[in-house]
Design a protein around this motif. Sequence first.
Motif, mmCIF file in Angstrom:
data_model
loop_
_atom_site.group_PDB
_atom_site.id
_atom_site.type_symbol
_atom_site.label_atom_id
_atom_site.label_comp_id
_atom_site.label_asym_id
_atom_site.label_seq_id
_atom_site.Cartn_x
_atom_site.Cartn_y
_atom_site.Cartn_z
ATOM 1 N N ALA A 77 -48.638 -25.236 5.783
ATOM 2 C CA ALA A 77 -47.652 -26.319 5.741
ATOM 3 C C ALA A 77 -47.785 -27.119 4.457
ATOM 4 C CB ALA A 77 -47.818 -27.228 6.953
ATOM 5 N N SER A 78 -48.996 -27.383 4.042
ATOM 6 C CA SER A 78 -49.216 -28.141 2.817
ATOM 7 C C SER A 78 -48.667 -27.395 1.601
ATOM 8 C CB SER A 78 -50.715 -28.404 2.653
ATOM 9 O OG SER A 78 -50.974 -29.103 1.472
ATOM 10 N N ILE A 79 -48.927 -26.114 1.532
ATOM 11 C CA ILE A 79 -48.444 -25.317 0.398
ATOM 12 C C ILE A 79 -46.919 -25.229 0.406
ATOM 13 C CG2 ILE A 79 -48.421 -22.975 -0.570
ATOM 14 C CD1 ILE A 79 -51.362 -22.742 0.414
ATOM 15 N N LEU A 80 -46.338 -24.986 1.587
ATOM 16 C CA LEU A 80 -44.879 -24.861 1.666
ATOM 17 C C LEU A 80 -44.171 -26.184 1.373
ATOM 18 C CD1 LEU A 80 -44.404 -22.446 4.683
ATOM 19 C CD2 LEU A 80 -44.143 -21.960 2.252
ATOM 20 N N TYR A 81 -44.735 -27.287 1.859
ATOM 21 C CA TYR A 81 -44.129 -28.584 1.546
ATOM 22 C C TYR A 81 -44.232 -28.897 0.059
ATOM 23 C CZ TYR A 81 -42.618 -30.620 5.957
ATOM 24 O OH TYR A 81 -41.929 -30.904 7.100
ATOM 25 N N LEU A 82 -45.324 -28.515 -0.585
ATOM 26 C CA LEU A 82 -45.462 -28.743 -2.018
ATOM 27 C C LEU A 82 -44.403 -27.972 -2.796
ATOM 28 C CD1 LEU A 82 -47.071 -29.985 -4.373
ATOM 29 C CD2 LEU A 82 -48.481 -27.927 -4.344
ATOM 30 N N ILE A 83 -44.244 -26.695 -2.458
ATOM 31 C CA ILE A 83 -43.256 -25.871 -3.156
ATOM 32 C C ILE A 83 -41.845 -26.393 -2.908
ATOM 33 C CG2 ILE A 83 -42.234 -23.562 -3.221
ATOM 34 C CD1 ILE A 83 -45.075 -22.478 -2.599
ATOM 35 N N THR A 84 -41.533 -26.677 -1.662
ATOM 36 C CA THR A 84 -40.189 -27.152 -1.326
ATOM 37 C C THR A 84 -39.886 -28.493 -1.989
ATOM 38 O OG1 THR A 84 -40.349 -26.020 0.803
ATOM 39 C CG2 THR A 84 -38.631 -27.677 0.584
ATOM 40 N N SER A 85 -40.858 -29.383 -1.993
ATOM 41 C CA SER A 85 -40.635 -30.702 -2.591
ATOM 42 C C SER A 85 -40.427 -30.608 -4.089
ATOM 43 C CB SER A 85 -41.814 -31.621 -2.291
ATOM 44 O OG SER A 85 -41.930 -31.813 -0.922
ATOM 45 N N ILE A 86 -41.183 -29.758 -4.749
ATOM 46 C CA ILE A 86 -41.005 -29.595 -6.195
ATOM 47 C C ILE A 86 -39.621 -29.027 -6.495
ATOM 48 C CG2 ILE A 86 -41.796 -28.279 -8.201
ATOM 49 C CD1 ILE A 86 -44.654 -28.674 -7.145
ATOM 50 N N VAL A 87 -39.201 -28.028 -5.724
ATOM 51 C CA VAL A 87 -37.876 -27.434 -5.936
ATOM 52 C C VAL A 87 -36.778 -28.470 -5.704
ATOM 53 C CG1 VAL A 87 -36.236 -25.754 -4.995
ATOM 54 C CG2 VAL A 87 -38.592 -25.066 -5.454
ATOM 55 N N VAL A 88 -36.902 -29.252 -4.640
ATOM 56 C CA VAL A 88 -35.881 -30.259 -4.320
ATOM 57 C C VAL A 88 -35.835 -31.345 -5.382
ATOM 58 C CG1 VAL A 88 -35.371 -32.121 -2.684
ATOM 59 C CG2 VAL A 88 -35.836 -29.838 -1.849
ATOM 60 N N LEU A 89 -36.984 -31.790 -5.855
ATOM 61 C CA LEU A 89 -36.999 -32.851 -6.865
ATOM 62 C C LEU A 89 -36.500 -32.362 -8.218
ATOM 63 C CD1 LEU A 89 -40.303 -34.697 -5.925
ATOM 64 C CD2 LEU A 89 -37.956 -35.500 -5.613
ATOM 65 N N VAL A 90 -36.752 -31.099 -8.543
ATOM 66 C CA VAL A 90 -36.256 -30.558 -9.807
ATOM 67 C C VAL A 90 -34.737 -30.391 -9.759
ATOM 68 C CG1 VAL A 90 -36.259 -28.471 -11.242
ATOM 69 C CG2 VAL A 90 -38.406 -29.459 -10.497
ATOM 70 N N GLU A 91 -34.205 -29.980 -8.593
ATOM 71 C CA GLU A 91 -32.751 -29.823 -8.448
ATOM 72 C C GLU A 91 -32.019 -31.154 -8.568
ATOM 73 O OE1 GLU A 91 -31.945 -28.019 -4.698
ATOM 74 O OE2 GLU A 91 -32.468 -26.014 -5.382
ATOM 75 N N GLY A 92 -32.661 -32.214 -8.101
ATOM 76 C CA GLY A 92 -31.994 -33.510 -8.103
ATOM 77 C C GLY A 92 -30.944 -33.560 -7.005
ATOM 78 N N GLY A 93 -30.028 -34.492 -7.130
ATOM 79 C CA GLY A 93 -28.978 -34.595 -6.121
ATOM 80 C C GLY A 93 -28.840 -36.009 -5.619
ATOM 81 N N ASN A 94 -28.376 -36.129 -4.376
ATOM 82 C CA ASN A 94 -28.146 -37.459 -3.811
ATOM 83 C C ASN A 94 -29.458 -38.115 -3.373
ATOM 84 O OD1 ASN A 94 -28.711 -35.902 -1.616
ATOM 85 N ND2 ASN A 94 -26.714 -36.127 -0.650
ATOM 86 N N HIS A 95 -29.359 -39.340 -2.918
ATOM 87 C CA HIS A 95 -30.553 -40.125 -2.600
ATOM 88 C C HIS A 95 -31.349 -39.547 -1.440
ATOM 89 C CE1 HIS A 95 -29.620 -43.221 -5.470
ATOM 90 N NE2 HIS A 95 -28.386 -43.364 -4.966
ATOM 91 N N SER A 96 -30.672 -39.034 -0.422
ATOM 92 C CA SER A 96 -31.412 -38.507 0.726
ATOM 93 C C SER A 96 -32.206 -37.258 0.350
ATOM 94 C CB SER A 96 -30.471 -38.214 1.894
ATOM 95 O OG SER A 96 -29.545 -37.215 1.547
#
Length: 152
Positions: A91-110
């Motif tokens: 879970a820790s590894i998957l959340y790290l990868i997912t969070s980095i991808v989401v933050l790099v993509e950017g987007g809306n506030h949520s």
Amino acid sequence: MADSERLSAPGCWAACTNFSRTRKGILLFAEIILCLVILICFSASTPGYSSLSVVEMILAAIFFVIYMCDLHTKIQIINWPWSDFFRTLIASILYLITSIVVLVEGGNHSKIIAGVLGLIATSLFGYDAYITFPLRQQRHTAAPTDPADGPV
């Protein structure tokens, strides 16, 4: 006799509150709540990333019930410390990868909030993996030092 046994035996609510006061109970409850908040944020922005939060929330709830009801001592066919360790590590590894991808993509506030909360979830699951590492918890017994205690 039956009334006194019933009153002295801890009920489901007492078992839940007793376990939820332990360090492991607090961590599992925090994981469930954090996964729920991340799920809500991902659902509001991009539902494609929400499956990780759903799976981890369900697994954390299952382990919470298993530890709360003391099933880990009754069902010994599964090695619960290693299962819990691998659950939290993955879970820790998957959340790290997912969070980095989401933050790099950017987007809306949520989406950005979900990415930041995902990084917080990474540290929470990582800490849980650290404290549940089975080899860290093994205690060694001292060797007998008195010649009368040892083999002759």
